[in-house]
Design an enzyme around this catalytic site. Structure first.
Site, mmCIF file in Angstrom:
data_model
loop_
_atom_site.group_PDB
_atom_site.id
_atom_site.type_symbol
_atom_site.label_atom_id
_atom_site.label_comp_id
_atom_site.label_asym_id
_atom_site.label_seq_id
_atom_site.Cartn_x
_atom_site.Cartn_y
_atom_site.Cartn_z
ATOM 1 N N HIS A 46 7.368 10.911 -29.111
ATOM 2 C CA HIS A 46 6.379 11.862 -28.328
ATOM 3 C C HIS A 46 7.134 13.352 -28.681
ATOM 4 C CE1 HIS A 46 3.886 13.436 -25.346
ATOM 5 N NE2 HIS A 46 4.762 14.106 -24.671
ATOM 6 N N LYS B 193 7.904 23.546 -14.329
ATOM 7 C CA LYS B 193 6.779 22.533 -14.442
ATOM 8 C C LYS B 193 6.425 22.427 -12.734
ATOM 9 C CE LYS B 193 4.961 18.330 -15.241
ATOM 10 N NZ LYS B 193 4.682 16.809 -15.534
ATOM 11 N N LYS C 181 2.663 11.586 -11.434
ATOM 12 C CA LYS C 181 1.796 10.502 -11.943
ATOM 13 C C LYS C 181 2.648 9.105 -12.384
ATOM 14 C CE LYS C 181 -1.226 13.952 -14.153
ATOM 15 N NZ LYS C 181 -1.417 14.547 -15.655
ATOM 16 N N HIS D 235 -1.005 14.506 -29.392
ATOM 17 C CA HIS D 235 -1.383 12.988 -29.016
ATOM 18 C C HIS D 235 -2.135 12.164 -30.238
ATOM 19 C CE1 HIS D 235 -1.077 13.994 -24.502
ATOM 20 N NE2 HIS D 235 -0.082 13.130 -24.688
ATOM 21 N N ARG E 47 0.860 -1.395 0.063
ATOM 22 C CA ARG E 47 -0.080 -0.138 -0.092
ATOM 23 C C ARG E 47 0.691 1.221 0.085
ATOM 24 N NH1 ARG E 47 -2.954 -3.121 3.737
ATOM 25 N NH2 ARG E 47 -4.714 -3.970 2.848
ATOM 26 N N HIS F 33 0.173 19.376 -27.193
ATOM 27 C CA HIS F 33 -0.371 18.197 -26.811
ATOM 28 C C HIS F 33 -1.594 17.515 -27.351
ATOM 29 C CE1 HIS F 33 3.439 17.973 -24.440
ATOM 30 N NE2 HIS F 33 3.021 16.955 -24.114
ATOM 31 N N ASN G 44 -0.322 21.171 -21.256
ATOM 32 C CA ASN G 44 -0.636 20.298 -22.687
ATOM 33 C C ASN G 44 -0.600 21.223 -23.879
ATOM 34 O OD1 ASN G 44 -1.487 18.286 -21.413
ATOM 35 N ND2 ASN G 44 -3.617 18.968 -20.916
ATOM 36 N N GLU H 28 -5.469 19.907 -10.696
ATOM 37 C CA GLU H 28 -5.584 20.205 -12.286
ATOM 38 C C GLU H 28 -6.965 20.616 -12.649
ATOM 39 O OE1 GLU H 28 -4.284 17.142 -14.861
ATOM 40 O OE2 GLU H 28 -3.879 15.721 -13.159
ATOM 41 N N GLU I 129 9.946 19.288 -25.030
ATOM 42 C CA GLU I 129 9.269 19.823 -23.797
ATOM 43 C C GLU I 129 9.912 21.008 -23.136
ATOM 44 O OE1 GLU I 129 6.355 18.332 -22.731
ATOM 45 O OE2 GLU I 129 6.459 16.297 -23.770
ATOM 46 N N ARG J 226 -2.629 24.067 -14.744
ATOM 47 C CA ARG J 226 -1.851 22.884 -15.303
ATOM 48 C C ARG J 226 -2.137 22.417 -16.737
ATOM 49 N NH1 ARG J 226 -0.892 17.994 -10.824
ATOM 50 N NH2 ARG J 226 0.414 16.710 -12.107
HETATM 51 ZN ZN ZN Z 1 4.744 15.765 -23.202
#
Ligand code: ZN
Ligand code: ADP
Length: 360
Positions: free
Chosen positions: A265, A228, A144, A253, A122, A249, A246, A238, A186, A242
């Site tokens: 990417h 960042k 993340k 994406h 956990r 992106h 993107n 978010e 980035e 934030r």
């Molecule tokens: Zn990225």
């Protein structure tokens, strides 16, 4: 020269340390943070050959006992089933709640290891040693973690903040140049959304990054982690700001996925930033000369700004079929000048198409 960036996330703040040669000092860096005699290390089959010995030795020299789990290299293996042997190794080694797990590798290793650390018993402490520029400037902040599923990328995961992030820019010397350029996409993104002077500095020093000048890379990484971190810390849930991360992106994406990941990417994000900037010019939000500067910097980095080989139709279709699109409106991040962006969800599908056609 050491750079330290403090990431002030509310529940568990931590430091990102950037220092050439750090790979030989991992043991002494983590020893004060560790309350266990064992340390887990997850790495991939490439990093294992290049750097594992040094990391293991430095940890042993501090009287700690490293337990290593190696996963196959590459996004294709970023799956739940690849994690089962990792849990096996650590549980059979009798890990406890205080036993930290180190991720030594690129974004894939970082995301997968973070997920193991979030779920083993956990939750155990997680320490990141990112080895790609992308993982250094992007995945090292935000918490993340997770794995891919056949239905989509990163669909299984958890938030789990690291205890520390240790970055040795010298490892970029072995990174394939295409991966380095992808990470620079980035960095360019961060400057466009937040920092005009940073953009100018990158214009002047790009050659130093491409030549792997370690003083400059250290500075650049610290600066980007700082950008960042400030965005993430201002908007932990978010809800707003934030989303600025993107930039490039939304188009990117779709390009990445329609190309079946033939575009890396950062390459897809580079094209995405060009398309978003085109749309912003068409909407009268930003001037042509800023657009030219953005395109020039992306080009000089060796990233694509045109020559899109995909069918614009299929990219448009992919964008509008995304599950986040509500009532046909896509939210775009568009630049208003170099250093500032704004959110717009009122782009016509004709403009979206034209923006993609500008990449052909
Ligand atoms: Zn990225
Ligand atoms: P990211 O998601 O950060 O782009 P990945 O984890 O997919 O990165 O890594 C990209 C590839 O580069 C993988 O094959 C990985 O093993 C390799 N790699 C990562 N870091 C280095 C490095 N410092 N030197 C050489 N190869 C590396």
């Amino acid at each position: 020269m050491t750079h330290t960036v403090h990431v002030g996330v509310a529940e568990s703040p931590y430091d990102v340390t950037i220092e050439p040669g750090l790979m030989d000092r991992i043991g002494t860096m983590i020893a004060p943070l560790v309350r266990s005699d064992k340390v887990g290390i997850v790495t991939d089959s490439n990093i294992e050959k290049l750097y594992l010995d040094r990391v293991v030795r430095s940890i042993q020299d501090c009287g700690l006992d490293p337990v290593v789990a190696t996963i196959p290299a590459g996004e294709a293996y970023k799956t739940l089933s690849q994690l089962l042997p990792v849990y096996d190794i650590f549980l059979r080694a009798r890990f406890e709640r205080t036993t930290p797990i180190l991720a030594c590798g690129g974004g894939v290793v970082g995301d997968m290891t973070g997920f193991v650390a979030a779920t083993l018993l956990r939750g155990v402490p997680f320490i990141q040693i990112p080895t790609t520029l992308l993982a250094m400037v992007d995945a090292s902040v935000g918490g993340k973690t997770g794995v891919d599923h056949p239905v989509g990328k990163n669909l299984i995961g958890a938030f789990h903040q690291p205890t520390a992030v240790l970055i040795d820019p010298a490892v970029l010397q072995t990174l394939p140049p295409r991966e380095l350029r992808s990470g620079l996409a980035e960095c360019i993104k961060h400057e466009i959304i937040r920092d005009e002077r940073g953009f100018e500095s990158l214009e002047q020093n790009l050659h130093r990054a491409l030549q792997l000048d370690l003083d400059y890379l250290s500075e650049l990484i610290a600066h980007n982690v700082g950008i960042k971190a400030s965005v993430v810390v201002n908007d932990p849930l978010e809800r707003g700001e934030r989303a600025h991360l993107n930039f490039g992106h939304t188009f990117g994406h779709a390009i990445e996925s329609v190309s079946n990941y033939a575009y890396a990417h950062g390459e897809a994000v580079a094209l995405g930033m060009c398309a978003a900037t085109y749309a912003a010019v068409e909407l009268g939000m930003i001037n042509q000369s800023d657009r030219q500067r953005i395109i020039r910097l992306i080009q000089q980095t060796g990233l694509p700004t045109s020559g899109l080989t995909l069918s614009v139709d299929s990219v448009v279709k992919s964008m509008y079929s995304d599950k986040k699109v509500r009532s046909g409106r896509i939210r775009f991040v568009l630049p208003t000048r170099i250093g500032a962006v704004t959110l717009r969800d009122d782009l016509s599908s004709e403009l979206v198409r034209k923006s993609l056609e500008s990449l052909c």
